[in-house]
Design an enzyme around this catalytic site. Structure first.
Site, PDB file in Angstrom:
ATOM      1  N   LYS A   6       0.867  -1.178   0.000  1.00  0.00           N
ATOM      2  CA  LYS A   6       0.000   0.000   0.000  1.00  0.00           C
ATOM      3  C   LYS A   6       0.905   1.231   0.000  1.00  0.00           C
ATOM      4  CE  LYS A   6      -4.389   1.283   2.118  1.00  0.00           C
ATOM      5  NZ  LYS A   6      -5.112   1.515   0.888  1.00  0.00           N
TER       6      LYS A   6
HETATM    7  N1  PMP Z   1      -7.578  -2.386  -3.287  1.00  0.00           N
HETATM    8  C1  PMP Z   1      -7.065  -1.153  -3.176  1.00  0.00           C
HETATM    9  C2  PMP Z   1      -6.323  -0.582  -4.332  1.00  0.00           C
HETATM   10  C3  PMP Z   1      -7.200  -0.433  -1.976  1.00  0.00           C
HETATM   11  O1  PMP Z   1      -6.695   0.798  -1.856  1.00  0.00           O
HETATM   12  C4  PMP Z   1      -7.935  -1.007  -0.911  1.00  0.00           C
HETATM   13  C5  PMP Z   1      -8.125  -0.244   0.370  1.00  0.00           C
HETATM   14  N2  PMP Z   1      -7.050  -0.447   1.246  1.00  0.00           N
HETATM   15  C6  PMP Z   1      -8.442  -2.296  -1.076  1.00  0.00           C
HETATM   16  C7  PMP Z   1      -8.249  -2.960  -2.275  1.00  0.00           C
HETATM   17  C8  PMP Z   1      -9.180  -2.983   0.032  1.00  0.00           C
HETATM   18  O2  PMP Z   1      -8.291  -3.283   1.071  1.00  0.00           O
HETATM   19  P1  PMP Z   1      -8.773  -3.425   2.577  1.00  0.00           P
HETATM   20  O3  PMP Z   1      -9.915  -4.359   2.557  1.00  0.00           O
HETATM   21  O4  PMP Z   1      -7.588  -3.968   3.268  1.00  0.00           O
HETATM   22  O5  PMP Z   1      -9.168  -2.063   3.026  1.00  0.00           O
END
Ligand code: PMP
Length: 295
Positions: free
Chosen positions: A155
């Protein structure tokens, strides 16, 4: 949106300080090159009135993994950061909140490695989502970044230029959100959420490799296991999606949110009758630590 006011407290490099009094370095490598990592976490006021961060270990462990993936020095411990986050929430008198940790680099205009990094944890109020609005989604003209060009499982802030462009393009075209494909033209994910679709009683979701491995996505697998909903991972085309009965996004911010349509194709199943709606209800119960299945 007002994320903070003159009284708001943040956690900054080991201290609890006022957001309004905090400085960041305008010569920082993170600001200039998008070279930082972050998390998106939520806390909820649970059924018994307590404040609970949802899956904090998973999120802070992913923060560490993201930093290590892009070679950013990381000297923090998940439990120390979880404790600090609860303290920030308490000091700001917040229960239903969005939590944003960022790990960023010092002043460094070169691409040489850093010997230190900094951390900030910011929180702001975020009301729980009610989940009744359905999204009109459009296939983006932007692909998700090539997994050989970026560590797409991390991320990292810079990846989000792609997300912002895709989301803004979708809105300019009159849609609510974008769906991005990968470099092989298979469905990848939304700008900030993973996706699932339902076909003949089975949930399908893009396999790992060209997507962020979402913590909500993993939670959906757990819920499906509990509810005996069959769920599989695979490679899917837009044409396959257009034959689906229903679809939804899932993510920490989005929670579980149903789709009305993809491009010009409206999904045939009424949302309330979908597997997604079942998962949505179970997710709401889970984050609020409610045991019953009624809302
Ligand atoms: N894909 C992307 C590109 C994201 O930014 C997010 C948000 N973090 C997610 C998927 C979903 O991840 P999570 O369920 O861990 O929030």
């Amino acid at each position: 949106m007002n994320y903070y006011n003159s009284e708001t407290i943040i956690y900054h490099n080991g201290a609890f300080v006022k957001a309004a009094d905090t400085k960041v370095d305008l010569y920082g490598q993170s600001l200039h090159y998008g070279y930082s990592v972050f998390e998106g976490i939520r806390s909820y006021k649970t059924a018994n009135g307590a404040t609970k961060i949802f899956k904090p270990v998973e999120h802070f462990d992913r923060l560490k993994a993201s930093a290590e993936a892009i070679y950013l020095p990381y000297t923090y411990h998940s439990q120390e950061l979880i404790d600090a986050t609860y303290e920030v929430l308490k000091r700001n008198n917040q229960q239903d909140a969005y939590i944003r940790p960022v790990v960023y680099a010092p002043a460094n205009m070169s691409f040489a490695p850093n010997t230190e990094s900094f951390i900030v944890i910011e929180t702001w109020e975020m009301a729980p989502f009610l989940g009744d609005k359905l999204l009109k989604v459009v296939t983006s003209s932007f692909q998700r970044p090539n997994a050989k060009a970026f560590k797409i499982h991390a991320k990292a802030a810079g990846h989000y230029v792609n997300s912002i462009m895709a989301s803004q393009e979708a809105k300019r075209k009159g849609f609510d959100e974008a769906l991005l494909l990968d470099i092989y033209d298979h469905i990848a994910e939304g700008p900030g959420a993973n996706m699932f679709f339902e076909k003949d009683g089975v949930l399908h979701t893009p396999q790992l490799g060209n997507i962020l491995p979402g913590i909500t996505r993993a939670t959906v697998f757990e819920i499906c296991n509990e509810l005996n909903i069959p769920v599989v991972e695979g490679s899917y085309t837009i044409d396959q999606l257009k034959e689906a009965d229903s679809a939804f996004f899932c993510g920490t911010a989005a929670e579980v949110i149903g789709w009305e349509s993809i491009d010009d194709t409206v999904f045939p199943k009424a949302w309330k009758n979908t597997l997604g709606a079942k998962v949505q209800q179970a997710y709401t119960n889970l984050v609020h630590e409610k045991n019953d299945s009624s809302k």
